[in-house]
Write a protein that holds these residues in place. Sequence first.
Motif, PDB file in Angstrom:
ATOM      1  N   PHE A  39       0.824  -1.206   0.000  1.00  0.00           N
ATOM      2  CA  PHE A  39       0.000   0.000   0.000  1.00  0.00           C
ATOM      3  C   PHE A  39       0.861   1.261   0.000  1.00  0.00           C
ATOM      4  CE2 PHE A  39      -3.551  -2.746   0.912  1.00  0.00           C
ATOM      5  CZ  PHE A  39      -4.644  -2.051   0.405  1.00  0.00           C
ATOM      6  N   ALA A  40       2.031   1.198   0.632  1.00  0.00           N
ATOM      7  CA  ALA A  40       2.896   2.379   0.677  1.00  0.00           C
ATOM      8  C   ALA A  40       3.352   2.782  -0.721  1.00  0.00           C
ATOM      9  CB  ALA A  40       4.098   2.100   1.568  1.00  0.00           C
ATOM     10  N   GLY A  41       3.507   1.795  -1.609  1.00  0.00           N
ATOM     11  CA  GLY A  41       3.966   2.111  -2.960  1.00  0.00           C
ATOM     12  C   GLY A  41       2.854   2.228  -3.973  1.00  0.00           C
ATOM     13  N   ALA A  42       1.609   2.218  -3.521  1.00  0.00           N
ATOM     14  CA  ALA A  42       0.474   2.219  -4.449  1.00  0.00           C
ATOM     15  C   ALA A  42       0.077   3.638  -4.838  1.00  0.00           C
ATOM     16  CB  ALA A  42      -0.709   1.506  -3.824  1.00  0.00           C
ATOM     17  N   LYS A  43      -0.291   3.817  -6.107  1.00  0.00           N
ATOM     18  CA  LYS A  43      -0.806   5.104  -6.567  1.00  0.00           C
ATOM     19  C   LYS A  43      -2.310   5.210  -6.346  1.00  0.00           C
ATOM     20  CE  LYS A  43       2.744   5.796 -10.106  1.00  0.00           C
ATOM     21  NZ  LYS A  43       3.031   5.953 -11.559  1.00  0.00           N
ATOM     22  N   ARG A  44      -2.991   4.078  -6.444  1.00  0.00           N
ATOM     23  CA  ARG A  44      -4.446   4.063  -6.251  1.00  0.00           C
ATOM     24  C   ARG A  44      -4.818   2.923  -5.306  1.00  0.00           C
ATOM     25  NH1 ARG A  44      -8.365   6.277 -10.862  1.00  0.00           N
ATOM     26  NH2 ARG A  44      -7.487   8.370 -10.911  1.00  0.00           N
ATOM     27  N   PRO A  45      -4.480   3.063  -4.029  1.00  0.00           N
ATOM     28  CA  PRO A  45      -4.800   2.010  -3.057  1.00  0.00           C
ATOM     29  C   PRO A  45      -6.304   1.968  -2.768  1.00  0.00           C
ATOM     30  CG  PRO A  45      -3.920   3.931  -1.949  1.00  0.00           C
ATOM     31  CD  PRO A  45      -3.840   4.219  -3.425  1.00  0.00           C
ATOM     32  N   THR A  46      -6.829   0.776  -2.568  1.00  0.00           N
ATOM     33  CA  THR A  46      -8.276   0.610  -2.428  1.00  0.00           C
ATOM     34  C   THR A  46      -8.590  -0.425  -1.363  1.00  0.00           C
ATOM     35  OG1 THR A  46      -8.602   1.123  -4.765  1.00  0.00           O
ATOM     36  CG2 THR A  46     -10.388  -0.026  -3.665  1.00  0.00           C
ATOM     37  N   MET A  47      -9.662  -0.165  -0.615  1.00  0.00           N
ATOM     38  CA  MET A  47     -10.194  -1.149   0.323  1.00  0.00           C
ATOM     39  C   MET A  47     -11.683  -1.300   0.057  1.00  0.00           C
ATOM     40  SD  MET A  47      -9.900  -1.418   4.473  1.00  0.00           S
ATOM     41  CE  MET A  47     -10.221   0.304   4.754  1.00  0.00           C
ATOM     42  N   ILE A  48     -12.155  -2.552  -0.003  1.00  0.00           N
ATOM     43  CA  ILE A  48     -13.572  -2.829  -0.200  1.00  0.00           C
ATOM     44  C   ILE A  48     -14.099  -3.534   1.045  1.00  0.00           C
ATOM     45  CG2 ILE A  48     -15.282  -4.037  -1.595  1.00  0.00           C
ATOM     46  CD1 ILE A  48     -13.456  -3.772  -3.978  1.00  0.00           C
ATOM     47  N   VAL A  49     -15.045  -2.887   1.707  1.00  0.00           N
ATOM     48  CA  VAL A  49     -15.598  -3.357   2.976  1.00  0.00           C
ATOM     49  C   VAL A  49     -16.963  -3.986   2.712  1.00  0.00           C
ATOM     50  CG1 VAL A  49     -16.380  -2.633   5.261  1.00  0.00           C
ATOM     51  CG2 VAL A  49     -14.359  -1.567   4.232  1.00  0.00           C
ATOM     52  N   GLY A  50     -17.126  -5.246   3.042  1.00  0.00           N
ATOM     53  CA  GLY A  50     -18.360  -5.960   2.756  1.00  0.00           C
ATOM     54  C   GLY A  50     -19.322  -6.026   3.927  1.00  0.00           C
ATOM     55  N   GLY A  51     -20.435  -6.721   3.697  1.00  0.00           N
ATOM     56  CA  GLY A  51     -21.472  -6.836   4.720  1.00  0.00           C
ATOM     57  C   GLY A  51     -21.018  -7.562   5.966  1.00  0.00           C
ATOM     58  N   GLY A  52     -20.030  -8.446   5.828  1.00  0.00           N
ATOM     59  CA  GLY A  52     -19.501  -9.146   6.998  1.00  0.00           C
ATOM     60  C   GLY A  52     -18.851  -8.207   7.996  1.00  0.00           C
ATOM     61  N   VAL A  53     -18.341  -7.070   7.508  1.00  0.00           N
ATOM     62  CA  VAL A  53     -17.714  -6.074   8.389  1.00  0.00           C
ATOM     63  C   VAL A  53     -18.783  -5.251   9.098  1.00  0.00           C
ATOM     64  CG1 VAL A  53     -16.315  -3.976   8.416  1.00  0.00           C
ATOM     65  CG2 VAL A  53     -15.590  -5.950   7.074  1.00  0.00           C
ATOM     66  N   LEU A  54     -19.799  -4.827   8.339  1.00  0.00           N
ATOM     67  CA  LEU A  54     -20.835  -3.975   8.919  1.00  0.00           C
ATOM     68  C   LEU A  54     -21.621  -4.701  10.007  1.00  0.00           C
ATOM     69  CD1 LEU A  54     -22.162  -2.270   5.665  1.00  0.00           C
ATOM     70  CD2 LEU A  54     -20.464  -1.414   7.281  1.00  0.00           C
ATOM     71  N   ALA A  55     -21.610  -6.025   9.965  1.00  0.00           N
ATOM     72  CA  ALA A  55     -22.339  -6.797  10.960  1.00  0.00           C
ATOM     73  C   ALA A  55     -21.514  -7.070  12.217  1.00  0.00           C
ATOM     74  CB  ALA A  55     -22.781  -8.140  10.362  1.00  0.00           C
ATOM     75  N   LYS A  56     -20.211  -6.779  12.186  1.00  0.00           N
ATOM     76  CA  LYS A  56     -19.320  -7.085  13.311  1.00  0.00           C
ATOM     77  C   LYS A  56     -19.019  -5.807  14.088  1.00  0.00           C
ATOM     78  CE  LYS A  56     -17.185 -10.327  14.186  1.00  0.00           C
ATOM     79  NZ  LYS A  56     -17.317 -11.393  15.204  1.00  0.00           N
ATOM     80  N   GLU A  57     -19.310  -5.819  15.368  1.00  0.00           N
ATOM     81  CA  GLU A  57     -19.099  -4.634  16.205  1.00  0.00           C
ATOM     82  C   GLU A  57     -17.615  -4.257  16.223  1.00  0.00           C
ATOM     83  OE1 GLU A  57     -20.017  -3.028  20.739  1.00  0.00           O
ATOM     84  OE2 GLU A  57     -20.877  -4.929  20.057  1.00  0.00           O
TER      85      GLU A  57
END
Length: 670
Positions: free
Chosen positions: A429-447
């Motif tokens: 990620f440190a060397g990325a020009k367009r770093p991306t994270m995709i957060v799914g429904g499994g994350v939104l359901a976890k406190e």
Amino acid sequence: MPKLTVDGVEIEVPAGATVLQACELAGKEIPRFCYHERLSIAGNCRMCLVEVAPGPPKPQASCALPAAEGQTIRTDTPMVKKAREGVMEFLLINHPLDCPICDQGGECDLQDQSVAYGKGRSRFDENKRAVTDKYMGPIVKTTMTRCIQCTRCVRFAEEVAGVPEIGAIYRGENMQITTYLEHAAKSELSGNVVDLCPVGALTSKPYAFEARPWELKKTFSIDVMDALGTNIRLDSRGRQVLRVLPRVNDDVNEEWASDKTRHHVDGLVRRRLDKPYVRQNGKLVEASWDEAFAAIAKVAKSAKGSVAAVAGDMLDCETMYAARELVTSLGGTMLEGRQTGLAYDVSSLAAVNFNSTIAGIETADVILLVGTNLRWEAPLVNTRVRKAVKKGAKVFAVGPTFDLTYAVTALGNDASLLGKLPQDVLDAFAGAKRPTMIVGGGVLAKEGAHGATLALVETLGLIKDGWNGYNVLHFAAARMGGLMLGYATDGGIKAIAAAKPKLLLSLGADEVDYTAFGDSFTVYIGHHGDTGAHNADVVLPGASYAEKPGTYVNLEGRVQRAEKAVFPPGDAREDWAILRALSQVLGKTLPFDSFEALQAKMFADVPALASEGLVHYPWSAPKLSAKPTGELGSPIKDFYLTNSICRASPTMQRCSAELLHGEEFAEAAE
């Protein structure tokens, strides 16, 4: 940029363009069967022949020939005409005279091009070859005698869907296209090969022998099977939608659609609610609209503001707005759209939006997937990520492991990993020009997991000039529109259940745990006899997305409009009209008498919904708990049965049984 001449007209074309593309830029129509803009070049049908100088004095396949400086291209010479007629003659040697019984009739490239470029007669009188039909599952019907071996289906399966399960066996005249060992095609995008097939070799099995294209009324709409907002066309005859086809929109779905989008339509006419019902002595009994409204009014008088509304996953914005206004007029404040129990923070819509945009994700160079099964939650976002991988992007994943059709470095399924990512991930990620994270429904359901991903925004450098790499992946078509309209209560649906509202408006909400609302008088406004109707005290028959116009906002915040294709069955009415009539009985008449007036009021109250296109949410990250523990789950257990329409669809039921659960179905001989 090379300059060349096409039929006497000098044009300039982009570097890397083919001669076929150059001809099209010059306004010349070039026939083709194997060439497709979104697939690799095969060059095996030879229909796109043109004459090119300098070059050998013979016709050349324009799809596989690079455009070069100084070329002189002719598309209309006697040599080209004779060559194309010869190719068409060869293609038709073995093609059967099936046009009167072929589902492709009226939409067939071979029909159109044989009329435009063929001779009208054949010099061959040998017997035509025959090929046994292949089994490709519950979606695709095959008549392989018609196949001209263009290999579009093979290339789509390998390059776009990423599931190389279709290919060729044997050689020469004996070559046949098949799924190896003739198993069912297991890709969730397999239905697209029907659109790609230029002849009638691959057709839609659920739609077989249903209608001819000239019989159908064509209506532009938006898909509600997921949150992508796929642009679709509903083809209907009379009062029934017979098929769904994708429309081209390069910013959203390109020209593809998932199998669920295409083939849920037989569920639109099954298990439908077409009369009001009122529960008496524990049983739902048919009633008139007046009787149903009177039962609701009796409860509403004593509710004294204890009113709540829960929105389902397939609702349009207009219905949610009308319900909001009714609840507010009754003194209620409880609105919720996250019916499965999610309760994530929505103080910043940018923090729950797909900020890179669907098309922009193709340009990402490092991607972190967190708690998501992209193939099921958003199949056409998965194809975009696959494109990025083919361009060299690296993909890491925290969460359950799935076959996403491309290489993924699995980091584990412990949510605590979000606070201590491995060093090689941080370095990437440190060397990325367009770093991306995709957060799914499994994350939104976890406190704590949502907060942990937001804490990574700065750590991974996801936001740069002109780029926001933080993306939340919703899978409900109504989600972003609902959030813009305020359908989010602190604490989620559990907080509403704890408040024990006396009157609960369930707007097509079939995924709710209704045992928590045992003390509430539940009014279900929806179109299918599913969980919501079974648990309601009053059922009011509404309209499905195909039976009403509406506004939808997809997961990237893109506002889109859908049109009405058919009328709802029986006594069912459009949802907004039901709410307007109910408000009058309750003595809280809503200030609109038409859909246009409702839209105008909604646009005035929520200006972001007034114009089609992307809504910009300024970035701000709320401070949330960031210490999740335990494993991340997957919110979708069965891709083909995610909503009431799919559960009513025989095609979706069979897809689930055969493709996911391994049941076998005998095919009758034809």
